[in-house]
Design an enzyme around this catalytic site. Structure first.
Site, short mmCIF file in Angstrom:
data_model
loop_
_atom_site.label_atom_id
_atom_site.label_comp_id
_atom_site.label_asym_id
_atom_site.label_seq_id
_atom_site.Cartn_x
_atom_site.Cartn_y
_atom_site.Cartn_z
N ASP A 181 0.98 -1.04 -0.07
CA ASP A 181 -0.07 -0.13 -0.06
C ASP A 181 0.93 1.09 0.00
O ASP A 181 2.06 1.12 0.33
CB ASP A 181 -0.71 0.13 1.21
N ASP B 180 -1.38 -0.88 6.01
CA ASP B 180 -1.62 -0.08 7.25
C ASP B 180 -2.99 0.34 7.36
O ASP B 180 -3.45 0.47 8.69
CB ASP B 180 -0.94 1.32 7.41
N ASP C 55 -7.20 -1.97 3.82
CA ASP C 55 -5.97 -3.12 3.43
C ASP C 55 -6.67 -4.31 3.82
O ASP C 55 -6.04 -5.42 3.43
CB ASP C 55 -4.92 -2.53 3.64
P1 ADP Z 1 -3.84 4.54 -0.07
O1 ADP Z 1 -4.43 3.20 -0.93
O2 ADP Z 1 -2.84 5.23 -0.86
O3 ADP Z 1 -3.61 4.17 1.32
P2 ADP Z 1 -6.63 5.43 0.32
O4 ADP Z 1 -7.42 4.28 -0.45
O5 ADP Z 1 -6.88 5.38 1.73
O6 ADP Z 1 -5.16 5.55 0.08
O7 ADP Z 1 -7.29 6.71 -0.27
C1 ADP Z 1 -7.13 6.86 -1.59
C2 ADP Z 1 -7.54 8.57 -2.17
O8 ADP Z 1 -8.95 8.67 -1.54
C3 ADP Z 1 -6.54 9.46 -1.30
O9 ADP Z 1 -5.39 9.70 -2.02
C4 ADP Z 1 -7.60 10.80 -1.29
O10 ADP Z 1 -7.44 11.35 -2.57
C5 ADP Z 1 -8.93 10.08 -1.33
N1 ADP Z 1 -9.25 10.17 0.15
C6 ADP Z 1 -9.48 8.97 1.06
N2 ADP Z 1 -9.84 9.68 2.31
C7 ADP Z 1 -10.05 11.03 2.35
C8 ADP Z 1 -10.14 11.91 3.21
N3 ADP Z 1 -10.55 11.67 4.36
N4 ADP Z 1 -9.86 13.22 2.89
C9 ADP Z 1 -9.77 13.53 1.62
N5 ADP Z 1 -9.27 12.66 0.75
C10 ADP Z 1 -9.63 11.35 1.02
MG MG Z 2 -2.84 3.32 3.41
#
Ligand code: ADP
Ligand code: MG
Length: 296
Positions: free
Chosen positions: A7, A193, A197
């Site tokens: 991730d 994390d 996931d």
């Molecule tokens: P990763 O897979 O990199 O851990 P996430 O799946 O948690 O990322 O989130 C993917 C995308 O969704 C973020 O890059 C953001 O653009 C958007 N996003 C998720 N949660 C939020 C939030 N609380 N505020 C703003 N954008 C969010």
């Molecule tokens: Mg993450």
């Protein structure tokens, strides 16, 4: 393990976002934009939300909902307010101004009007590059990033740490199907994390989570926890696993061979039964002593 999938946010990066700048082209003042975003982010536990903790806001938000991998929706002055990635706003009919940026970009809208965007930086953890290289030396065929973030940002991270591939803009269920495809290439280790996931961790052959930063759901779903959030632990883990496997095989082959030898000698009458029993315990003790080598 032949394939390692990671991730991005919180795993390869520190998960400590800092507001870098406000993107031009918004329709409100910078402070107003930050204020709207901060008001909604107060309801989120995503690492992105921490970047806005230090901003004061007097705006009141009602019925906030969080959409995993997308962003947040709430109501300010009775108007629907959205904060999240470009896909999320477009999907809900907001005309946004997309920008090319190697950083994470968060857009906001209120009552269907586009307010603007801010870019956030999240530093890559130290030593990532070395970990990826060492894993390759240990026989890992492919290392991949699976992320919900934009492709621009994912590409930047992959290049910086020397990985093979990335899949970006994935929703939690899409991460799952990508992981299943990777599993077809050989044993899959997944390192993550977040809450999103956890489903992937269930399908991976071995799941690893971040002990400090990781959500409790991720820690619960994983097989291995990196207590100090140091990715170097992956290299140690693979080395330890290889050593364990080697010693287990040594013990099995040694014990079985010795037992057959004593059995044969016993049957032929060369060895009295009492001595055969004694030798049997001896083999067991030697196997245990051999296992203790794991500690060194
Ligand atoms: P990763 O897979 O990199 O851990 P996430 O799946 O948690 O990322 O989130 C993917 C995308 O969704 C973020 O890059 C953001 O653009 C958007 N996003 C998720 N949660 C939020 C939030 N609380 N505020 C703003 N954008 C969010
Ligand atoms: Mg993450």
């Amino acid at each position: 393990a032949k394939v390692f999938a990671f991730d991005k946010t919180g795993t390869l990066t520190k998960g400590e976002f800092v507001v870098k700048n406000v993107v031009e082209g918004g329709q409100v003042r910078d402070e107003e934009l930050i204020s709207v975003i901060s008001a909604l982010e107060k309801y989120s536990s995503h690492p992105i939300s921490k970047a806005f903790e230090s901003y004061e806001t007097e705006l009141l938000v009602e019925s906030v909902e969080e959409f995993a991998g997308k962003g947040l929706r709430g109501f300010i002055d009775g108007e629907e307010t959205l904060v999240g990635n470009a896909k999320f706003l477009i999907e809900r009919g907001v005309a946004i101004k997309e920008s090319v940026s190697p950083y994470t970009v968060i857009h906001a809208s209120k009552g269907g009007r586009y307010l603007g965007a801010v870019t956030l930086v999240d530093e890559i953890r130290e030593g990532c590059r070395q970990v990826v290289a060492e894993l390759k030396n240990l026989g890992v065929k492919k290392s991949v990033v699976l992320t919900g973030d934009r492709a621009d940002r994912a590409r930047e991270v992959v290049n910086e740490v020397g990985m093979d591939e990335f899949k970006a803009e994935l929703l939690p269920n899409e991460k799952l199907s990508e992981a299943e495809k990777l599993k077809g290439l050989g044993g899959l280790v997944y390192v993550g994390d977040g809450i999103n996931d956890a489903p992937v961790m269930k399908v991976a052959n071995c799941a690893v989570s971040m002990g400090k930063l990781g959500s409790s759901v991720a820690v619960e779903a994983s097989d291995v926890v990196l207590i100090k959030d140091e990715l170097k632990g992956l290299v140690d883990g693979v080395k330890l696993a290889k050593k364990t496997k080697k010693i287990v095989w040594q013990n099995i082959v040694f014990s079985v061979l010795m037992k057959f030898a004593f059995m044969a000698l016993g049957v032929l009458g060369v060895l009295p039964l009492s001595l055969a029993v004694f030798a049997d315990v001896g083999v067991m003790l030697l196997a245990v002593l051999n296992s203790l080598r794991m500690r060194f």
